[in-house]
Scaffold this motif. Structure first.
Motif, PDB file in Angstrom:
ATOM      1  N   LEU A 140      45.187  19.528  10.235  1.00  0.00           N
ATOM      2  CA  LEU A 140      44.710  18.140  10.211  1.00  0.00           C
ATOM      3  C   LEU A 140      43.625  17.921  11.256  1.00  0.00           C
ATOM      4  CD1 LEU A 140      48.053  16.154   9.724  1.00  0.00           C
ATOM      5  CD2 LEU A 140      46.257  16.555   8.028  1.00  0.00           C
ATOM      6  N   GLY A 141      43.784  18.556  12.422  1.00  0.00           N
ATOM      7  CA  GLY A 141      42.769  18.438  13.461  1.00  0.00           C
ATOM      8  C   GLY A 141      41.433  18.997  13.007  1.00  0.00           C
ATOM      9  N   ARG A 142      41.464  20.122  12.315  1.00  0.00           N
ATOM     10  CA  ARG A 142      40.224  20.723  11.816  1.00  0.00           C
ATOM     11  C   ARG A 142      39.614  19.892  10.687  1.00  0.00           C
ATOM     12  NH1 ARG A 142      41.082  27.074  10.940  1.00  0.00           N
ATOM     13  NH2 ARG A 142      38.787  26.952  10.862  1.00  0.00           N
ATOM     14  N   MET A 143      40.447  19.085  10.040  1.00  0.00           N
ATOM     15  CA  MET A 143      39.955  18.186   8.989  1.00  0.00           C
ATOM     16  C   MET A 143      39.495  16.852   9.546  1.00  0.00           C
ATOM     17  SD  MET A 143      42.922  18.936   6.112  1.00  0.00           S
ATOM     18  CE  MET A 143      42.393  17.587   5.041  1.00  0.00           C
ATOM     19  N   GLY A 144      39.709  16.644  10.853  1.00  0.00           N
ATOM     20  CA  GLY A 144      39.346  15.376  11.463  1.00  0.00           C
ATOM     21  C   GLY A 144      40.325  14.265  11.158  1.00  0.00           C
ATOM     22  N   THR A 168      36.994  25.541   2.825  1.00  0.00           N
ATOM     23  CA  THR A 168      38.197  25.965   2.104  1.00  0.00           C
ATOM     24  C   THR A 168      37.976  25.948   0.598  1.00  0.00           C
ATOM     25  OG1 THR A 168      39.639  25.131   3.871  1.00  0.00           O
ATOM     26  CG2 THR A 168      40.631  25.443   1.693  1.00  0.00           C
ATOM     27  N   VAL A 169      37.417  24.847   0.094  1.00  0.00           N
ATOM     28  CA  VAL A 169      37.152  24.737  -1.338  1.00  0.00           C
ATOM     29  C   VAL A 169      36.124  25.784  -1.767  1.00  0.00           C
ATOM     30  CG1 VAL A 169      36.207  23.249  -3.147  1.00  0.00           C
ATOM     31  CG2 VAL A 169      37.792  22.305  -1.462  1.00  0.00           C
ATOM     32  N   SER A 170      35.138  26.050  -0.906  1.00  0.00           N
ATOM     33  CA  SER A 170      34.109  27.044  -1.234  1.00  0.00           C
ATOM     34  C   SER A 170      34.701  28.449  -1.337  1.00  0.00           C
ATOM     35  CB  SER A 170      32.998  27.025  -0.175  1.00  0.00           C
ATOM     36  OG  SER A 170      32.344  25.768  -0.146  1.00  0.00           O
ATOM     37  N   ILE A 171      35.627  28.782  -0.444  1.00  0.00           N
ATOM     38  CA  ILE A 171      36.294  30.093  -0.526  1.00  0.00           C
ATOM     39  C   ILE A 171      37.031  30.214  -1.851  1.00  0.00           C
ATOM     40  CG2 ILE A 171      38.164  31.509   0.422  1.00  0.00           C
ATOM     41  CD1 ILE A 171      37.370  30.495   3.190  1.00  0.00           C
ATOM     42  N   CYS A 172      37.750  29.161  -2.229  1.00  0.00           N
ATOM     43  CA  CYS A 172      38.470  29.182  -3.509  1.00  0.00           C
ATOM     44  C   CYS A 172      37.501  29.317  -4.677  1.00  0.00           C
ATOM     45  CB  CYS A 172      39.306  27.911  -3.660  1.00  0.00           C
ATOM     46  SG  CYS A 172      40.683  27.783  -2.487  1.00  0.00           S
ATOM     47  N   LEU A 173      36.349  28.658  -4.573  1.00  0.00           N
ATOM     48  CA  LEU A 173      35.340  28.751  -5.625  1.00  0.00           C
ATOM     49  C   LEU A 173      34.838  30.194  -5.767  1.00  0.00           C
ATOM     50  CD1 LEU A 173      33.351  27.530  -7.678  1.00  0.00           C
ATOM     51  CD2 LEU A 173      31.827  27.000  -5.757  1.00  0.00           C
ATOM     52  N   ILE A 174      34.557  30.839  -4.642  1.00  0.00           N
ATOM     53  CA  ILE A 174      34.085  32.228  -4.683  1.00  0.00           C
ATOM     54  C   ILE A 174      35.166  33.144  -5.252  1.00  0.00           C
ATOM     55  CG2 ILE A 174      33.319  34.189  -3.287  1.00  0.00           C
ATOM     56  CD1 ILE A 174      32.062  32.155  -1.366  1.00  0.00           C
ATOM     57  N   MET A 180      34.459  14.499   2.754  1.00  0.00           N
ATOM     58  CA  MET A 180      35.196  15.722   3.065  1.00  0.00           C
ATOM     59  C   MET A 180      34.625  16.368   4.323  1.00  0.00           C
ATOM     60  SD  MET A 180      35.618  17.326  -0.794  1.00  0.00           S
ATOM     61  CE  MET A 180      36.201  18.911  -0.186  1.00  0.00           C
ATOM     62  N   SER A 181      35.518  16.884   5.178  1.00  0.00           N
ATOM     63  CA  SER A 181      35.080  17.535   6.411  1.00  0.00           C
ATOM     64  C   SER A 181      34.514  18.913   6.111  1.00  0.00           C
ATOM     65  CB  SER A 181      36.264  17.666   7.374  1.00  0.00           C
ATOM     66  OG  SER A 181      37.223  18.576   6.849  1.00  0.00           O
ATOM     67  N   ARG A 182      33.854  19.497   7.117  1.00  0.00           N
ATOM     68  CA  ARG A 182      33.304  20.835   6.952  1.00  0.00           C
ATOM     69  C   ARG A 182      34.413  21.846   6.654  1.00  0.00           C
ATOM     70  NH1 ARG A 182      29.791  24.155  11.554  1.00  0.00           N
ATOM     71  NH2 ARG A 182      29.557  26.085  10.345  1.00  0.00           N
ATOM     72  N   TYR A 223      43.001  20.165  -0.732  1.00  0.00           N
ATOM     73  CA  TYR A 223      41.978  20.064   0.302  1.00  0.00           C
ATOM     74  C   TYR A 223      40.745  19.272  -0.136  1.00  0.00           C
ATOM     75  CZ  TYR A 223      44.483  23.006   3.543  1.00  0.00           C
ATOM     76  OH  TYR A 223      45.429  23.484   4.430  1.00  0.00           O
ATOM     77  N   SER A 224      40.777  18.697  -1.345  1.00  0.00           N
ATOM     78  CA  SER A 224      39.709  17.814  -1.787  1.00  0.00           C
ATOM     79  C   SER A 224      40.096  16.377  -1.459  1.00  0.00           C
ATOM     80  CB  SER A 224      39.490  17.948  -3.299  1.00  0.00           C
ATOM     81  OG  SER A 224      39.193  19.280  -3.648  1.00  0.00           O
ATOM     82  N   SER A 225      39.095  15.566  -1.154  1.00  0.00           N
ATOM     83  CA  SER A 225      39.373  14.155  -0.910  1.00  0.00           C
ATOM     84  C   SER A 225      39.720  13.476  -2.229  1.00  0.00           C
ATOM     85  CB  SER A 225      38.140  13.478  -0.298  1.00  0.00           C
ATOM     86  OG  SER A 225      37.046  13.507  -1.194  1.00  0.00           O
ATOM     87  N   ASP A 226      40.424  12.341  -2.140  1.00  0.00           N
ATOM     88  CA  ASP A 226      40.801  11.618  -3.351  1.00  0.00           C
ATOM     89  C   ASP A 226      39.567  11.236  -4.165  1.00  0.00           C
ATOM     90  OD1 ASP A 226      43.440  11.811  -2.624  1.00  0.00           O
ATOM     91  OD2 ASP A 226      43.508   9.835  -1.679  1.00  0.00           O
TER      92      ASP A 226
END
Length: 443
Positions: free
Chosen positions: A205-209, A8-14, A1-3, A123-126
């Motif tokens: 997608l660009g920010r995800m690489g 994104t996942v961390s924001i949802c977690l918080i 997973m990209s930064r 936004y999580s990888s498979d």
């Protein structure tokens, strides 16, 4: 997973951690508040259920708006509602005002939970999606645990209003963070199909690489013409799945919120110590962290439905064991953690099992409606307990009573497996029949 994905996942977690605290703050403040305002058990039951009523309404009526205004925008609206509700709770002058504030706060919480789970899934990888969903589900008890520790200190030093003030500050802070850093759902942008969708998708997608797209996925058009969301969720092939999961989740969440809302009060009265009651509530949430994360890890080796069924049955046993240990404070506190671990594992199980049952088009609505229906049923639990205690029923018996819906929830998971196997067999037979007819026609 990209930064970018991790952020994104961390924001949802918080955000789900804030939900965990906002829901449970009423149970943490209940001993102090009821002593200050002389609140009887029946009125306290309504106070503890007020937030659940708002959450049910938010899940049913706000969550589907994500398909119209976007998941990011709905999250911001929900956060704003939560912030206002917590601020108003600080200044509540009586039980009626506080009930109104809790309903309003719950409206935002209910509108956000299902929405966030879809964003995390996208936004999580498979490879890491199962673990990400487990960690995300753990955010609820993490918020309850950390928030409970902070609330206990604030209540001891400044009174119960300080706990709501803390929730208000954190909610406003995350509203600002989400405004600047939470991205829109990729599936929503693709489904929307507006002229700005492709450029926005490519920026993400660009920010995800990931490589850019030259056009929107062709599958989008077929999804848009496949019928209404309502018809998919309640269609002939989906109705049995929907009903089983909604009923099963409702059984679980009724027992779950009974334990999470009344445990601090029941333990405080059993031990004659308000602080011990708060500690029991914190341990329920702490155990929930282990249960949710553990479910995510174990689900990589064990089928989610089987694992969830096992957790639900064991949680029923844990309720009975916890109630039987009230006379021994140390054992009771240890089993409080087990109760939290197994019930939160059950919640993580439903969060894992249910979304894949629906297409991307109906996922937010189907999942959100399930949560809403579950919350409607769960509203009854804290209120019912207030009446049972007022009528003289021992807390031990009440915990025994709530072990039953946990077992019924497990039976719903078993029935879902049978339905899926039967439908898979029918689908296979249809494919084989079509193949035979095609070969006969060719001959």
């Amino acid at each position: 997973m990209s930064r970018f994905q991790v952020v994104t996942v961390s924001i949802c977690l918080i955000l789900i951690m804030i939900d965990g605290f906002d829901v449970l703050v009423m149970s943490f403040t209940a001993p102090s508040l009821s002593a200050e305002w002389k609140v009887p058990p029946i009125e306290l039951g309504y106070l503890l259920s007020a937030g659940l009523f708002g959450m049910a309404a938010g899940s049913i009526f706000l969550t589907p708006l994500a398909d119209k205004i976007g998941r990011r925008h709905l999250t911001l609206v929900a956060l704003a509602i939560i912030s206002v509700g917590m601020i108003l709770s600080v200044g509540a002058a009586d039980v009626t005002q506080l009930i109104a504030c809790r309903v309003f706060t719950g409206l935002g919480i209910g509108g956000m939970i299902a929405n966030l789970s879809v964003i995390v899934s996208e936004y999580s990888s498979d490879r890491r999606r199962g673990l990400a969903m487990g960690v995300f589900s753990a955010g609820y008890p993490i918020g309850g645990t950390i928030g409970g520790v902070i609330a206990a200190a604030l209540i001891a030093g400044y009174g119960w209003r300080a706990a709501f003030a803390f929730g208000a500050v954190v909610s406003v802070a995350m509203l600002v963070v989400s405004w600047f850093f939470l991205p829109e759902s990729l599936e929503y942008l693709a489904e929307k199909g507006s002229p700005s969708s492709l450029p926005r998708i490519n920026r993400i997608l660009g920010r995800m690489g990931r490589p850019h797209l030259t056009e929107l996925p062709l599958a989008v058009s077929s999804k848009q013409t496949s019928g209404s969301v309502f018809k998919e969720v309640f269609g002939r092939n989906m109705l049995s799945r929907t009903l089983l999961m909604w009923i099963g989740y409702a059984f679980l969440i009724a027992a779950f919120y009974f334990a999470n809302t009344w445990t601090p009060k029941i333990m405080a009265e059993a031990a004659g110590n308000n602080q011990l009651g708060v500690t029991a509530g914190i341990l329920v949430s702490t155990g929930g962290i282990v249960g949710a994360v553990g479910f995510g890890i174990l689900s990589t080796w064990i089928k989610s439905r089987l694992l969830n069924t096992l957790c639900l049955v064991l949680s029923g046993v844990a309720y009975i064991g916890f109630a039987s240990s009230f006379g021994t404070a140390g054992l009771a506190l240890a089993l409080a953690a087990v109760v939290g671990m197994l019930t939160n594992a059950g919640v993580a199980g439903y969060y894992t099992i249910v979304p894949p049952l629906y297409s991307a088009k109906a996922r937010a609505s189907g999942f959100g409606w399930m949560i809403g229906v579950g919350r409607l049923v769960s509203i009854v639990a804290p209120i019912l307990v207030g009446y049972l205690i007022a009528a003289g029923m021992p807390p031990v018996t009440i915990f025994y009573l709530f072990a039953v819906p946990l077992v019924l929830s497990a039976l719903c998971c078993i029935a879902l497996g049978q339905v899926l196997r039967r439908q898979d067999a029918v689908d296979t037979a249809v494919v084989e029949e079509n193949a035979v007819q095609a070969s006969s026609g060719a001959a």
